[in-house]
Design an enzyme around this catalytic site. Structure first.
Site, mmCIF file in Angstrom:
data_model
loop_
_atom_site.group_PDB
_atom_site.id
_atom_site.type_symbol
_atom_site.label_atom_id
_atom_site.label_comp_id
_atom_site.label_asym_id
_atom_site.label_seq_id
_atom_site.Cartn_x
_atom_site.Cartn_y
_atom_site.Cartn_z
ATOM 1 N N ARG A 51 29.775 -74.620 -54.555
ATOM 2 C CA ARG A 51 30.418 -75.811 -55.131
ATOM 3 C C ARG A 51 31.384 -75.343 -56.178
ATOM 4 N NH1 ARG A 51 25.989 -76.898 -52.385
ATOM 5 N NH2 ARG A 51 25.402 -75.093 -53.483
ATOM 6 N N THR A 52 30.738 -74.709 -57.291
ATOM 7 C CA THR A 52 31.315 -74.767 -58.321
ATOM 8 C C THR A 52 32.759 -74.043 -58.342
ATOM 9 O OG1 THR A 52 29.246 -74.552 -59.602
ATOM 10 C CG2 THR A 52 31.185 -74.066 -60.835
ATOM 11 N N LYS A 80 33.621 -51.172 -62.322
ATOM 12 C CA LYS A 80 34.022 -50.105 -62.737
ATOM 13 C C LYS A 80 33.461 -49.976 -64.106
ATOM 14 C CE LYS A 80 38.554 -50.022 -60.384
ATOM 15 N NZ LYS A 80 39.878 -49.951 -60.312
ATOM 16 N N ARG A 101 32.021 -67.590 -64.271
ATOM 17 C CA ARG A 101 30.796 -67.537 -64.046
ATOM 18 C C ARG A 101 30.125 -66.118 -64.226
ATOM 19 N NH1 ARG A 101 27.295 -70.424 -59.428
ATOM 20 N NH2 ARG A 101 27.658 -72.251 -60.697
ATOM 21 N N HIS A 129 25.434 -74.662 -68.301
ATOM 22 C CA HIS A 129 26.555 -74.851 -67.137
ATOM 23 C C HIS A 129 26.994 -76.422 -67.420
ATOM 24 C CE1 HIS A 129 28.192 -75.036 -63.323
ATOM 25 N NE2 HIS A 129 27.055 -74.862 -62.563
HETATM 26 C C1 NCD Z 1 23.723 -74.680 -60.093
HETATM 27 C C2 NCD Z 1 23.782 -73.323 -60.765
HETATM 28 O O1 NCD Z 1 24.620 -72.386 -60.200
HETATM 29 O O2 NCD Z 1 23.347 -73.426 -61.954
HETATM 30 N N1 NCD Z 1 24.726 -74.763 -58.894
HETATM 31 C C3 NCD Z 1 25.644 -75.347 -59.192
HETATM 32 O O3 NCD Z 1 26.367 -74.564 -59.786
HETATM 33 N N2 NCD Z 1 25.887 -76.331 -58.526
HETATM 34 C C4 NCD Z 1 22.124 -74.660 -59.789
HETATM 35 C C5 NCD Z 1 21.440 -73.723 -58.778
HETATM 36 O O4 NCD Z 1 22.002 -72.557 -58.656
HETATM 37 O O5 NCD Z 1 20.453 -74.021 -58.707
#
Ligand code: NCD
Length: 315
Positions: A51-52, A80, A101, A129
C-alpha cells in the site's frame, strides 16, 4: 528544507489544510492532474510494502508527475553497504522529493538531514509512520466528522506497531479524546508513547481484554502482530492470534463504531467483517492516496519546486 518524519512535524492547522486539499482532490481530480508535470518522486523502500509504496506512486502519477523506485534493500546499493546519508544525497540529484521506508528507527531523519529535497518518512522500523496517520485522520474525519471527544481503542501489537505510535501522537492533540490500549502484556505501547498521554493528562486505560471495552469505543484500530520485529519466532507464535475480531464480537460494539486497520491484515479481523458497514480499512487505503497527494503538493510548494498550487474550491 521541510521534511515530514513525525506526524508532529505538522501542526493541527496544517493537518486541517491537508484534509481540505484531499477533499478538493476527491471532488475535482482533473484540477490536479498536471500540477506535478516533469517533477519526480523517488520511493526508496528498504522494507516490504504494498500500500504505502504504491499509494505514493499512484499519488504522484495522479498529480501528473513521475516516479523513480527502489522496492527492496537487496536491489539497491544499501546491499553494498552504502549509508542512508549517502543514498539520500545521491537520490536528491535525481528526484524532487523522496519517500523512504527503512527497517531502522531514525533512518528517515538521517535521510532528511542529508537530502537536498524534502523527505517523507514512509515508516522507520517500529518507530513512526506519519503518512499512515494522514490516511487514518482523513478516514476518522470522513466517518466521524470530528477529531474530538472520541474513545479510541488501539488493539494488538502496540509495542512495535509504528502506525499506532503516530496515531496516538496525532489524536492526543485534540480535545476530549480517551484512549483504550488493548494488548498482551509484552506488546504494550513503549514508554515514550505513554508519556505523551501522561504528560498531557489525557485519559487512557490499558487492558488485555478487548471484550470488556469494545462497547465503549467509537474507533477500534486493530493491528497485526509485527512478526519481523520479534527476536524469536516462539514469542511471535504465542502472541500472533491474541485478538481476532469476529462478527459475534462486533455484536457487542456500538452501531457507529469505525473499525480501522492499517493493513496488511493477517488474522486479526475475520473477513466476514468486511461486509459490515462499520469496516473502514479499505477506505483508509484510498484515503491514504489522497492525503499523500496533498502532502506531496504542500512539500513541493514549500520547497519552491512548485511555483503555484490549484486554488481550492470551497464547497
Ligand atoms: C503498516 C506498516 O507498514 O507499518 N502498513 C502500512 O503501511 N499500511 C502496518 C503493518 O505493516 O502492520
Amino acid at each position: 528544507m521541510r521534511s515530514v518524519i513525525d506526524i508532529l512535524d505538522l501542526s493541527t492547522e496544517e493537518l486541517s489544510e491537508l484534509i481540505k486539499t484531499a477533499e478538493d482532490i476527491i471532488a475535482n481530480p482533473e484540477k490536479y492532474q498536471e500540477v506535478c508535470r516533469h517533477k519526480k518522486l523517488a520511493t526508496l523502500f528498504f522494507e516490504p510494502s504494498t500500500r504505502t509504496r504504491l499509494s505514493f506512486e499512484a499519488a504522484m502519477y495522479e498529480l501528473g508527475g513521475n516516479v523513480l523506485s527502489v522496492s527492496s534493500a537487496g536491489s539497491s546499493s544499501a546491499a553494498k553497504g552504502e549509508s542512508v546519508a549517502d543514498t539520500a544525497k545521491t537520490v536528491s540529484c535525481y528526484a524532487d522529493i523522496i519517500a523512504m521506508r527503512h527497517p531502522k528507527e531514525g533512518a528517515a531523519y538521517v535521510a532528511a538531514q542529508n537530502a537536498g529535497v524534502p523527505v517523507i518518512n514512509a515508516g522507520d522500523g517500529g518507530h513512526l509512520h506519519p503518512t499512515q496517520t494522514l490516511a487514518d485522520l482523513l478516514t476518522i474525519w470522513r466517518e466521524k466528522g470530528r477529531f474530538t471527544g472520541l474513545t479510541i481503542g488501539l488493539c494488538g501489537d502496540l509495542k512495535f506497531g509504528r502506525t499506532v505510535h503516530s496515531l496516538i501522537a496525532a489524536m492526543s492533540r485534540y480535545e476530549g479524546n480517551r484512549f483504550v490500549l488493548i494488548s498482551p502484556e509484552e506488546l504494550k505501547v513503549p514508554s515514550y508513547v505513554k508519556n505523551i498521554l501522561k504528560e498531557q493528562n489525557i485519559p487512557y486505560e490499558q487492558t488485555e481484554d478487548l471484550m470488556s471495552v469494545i462497547g465503549d469505543l467509537d474507533i477500534l484500530y486493530m493491528t497485526r502482530v509485527q512478526r519481523e520485529r520479534f527476536f524469536n519466532e516462539e514469542d511471535y507464535l504465542r502472541l500472533k492470534d491474541s485478538y481476532i475480531l469476529t462478527p459475534e464480537k462486533m455484536n457487542e460494539a456500538k452501531a457507529d463504531l469505525a473499525v480501522m486497520h492499517p493493513l496488511p491484515r493477517v488474522n486479526e479481523i475475520s473477513v466476514a467483517i468486511d461486509k459490515d458497514p462499520r469496516a473502514c480499512y479499505f477506505k483508509q487505503v484510498l484515503n491514504g492516496k489522497y492525503m499523500r497527494m496533498a502532502l506531496i503538493l504542500k512539500l513541493l510548494y514549500e520547497a519552491g519546486t512548485l511555483k503555484e498550487l490549484p486554488e481550492r474550491s470551497r464547497a
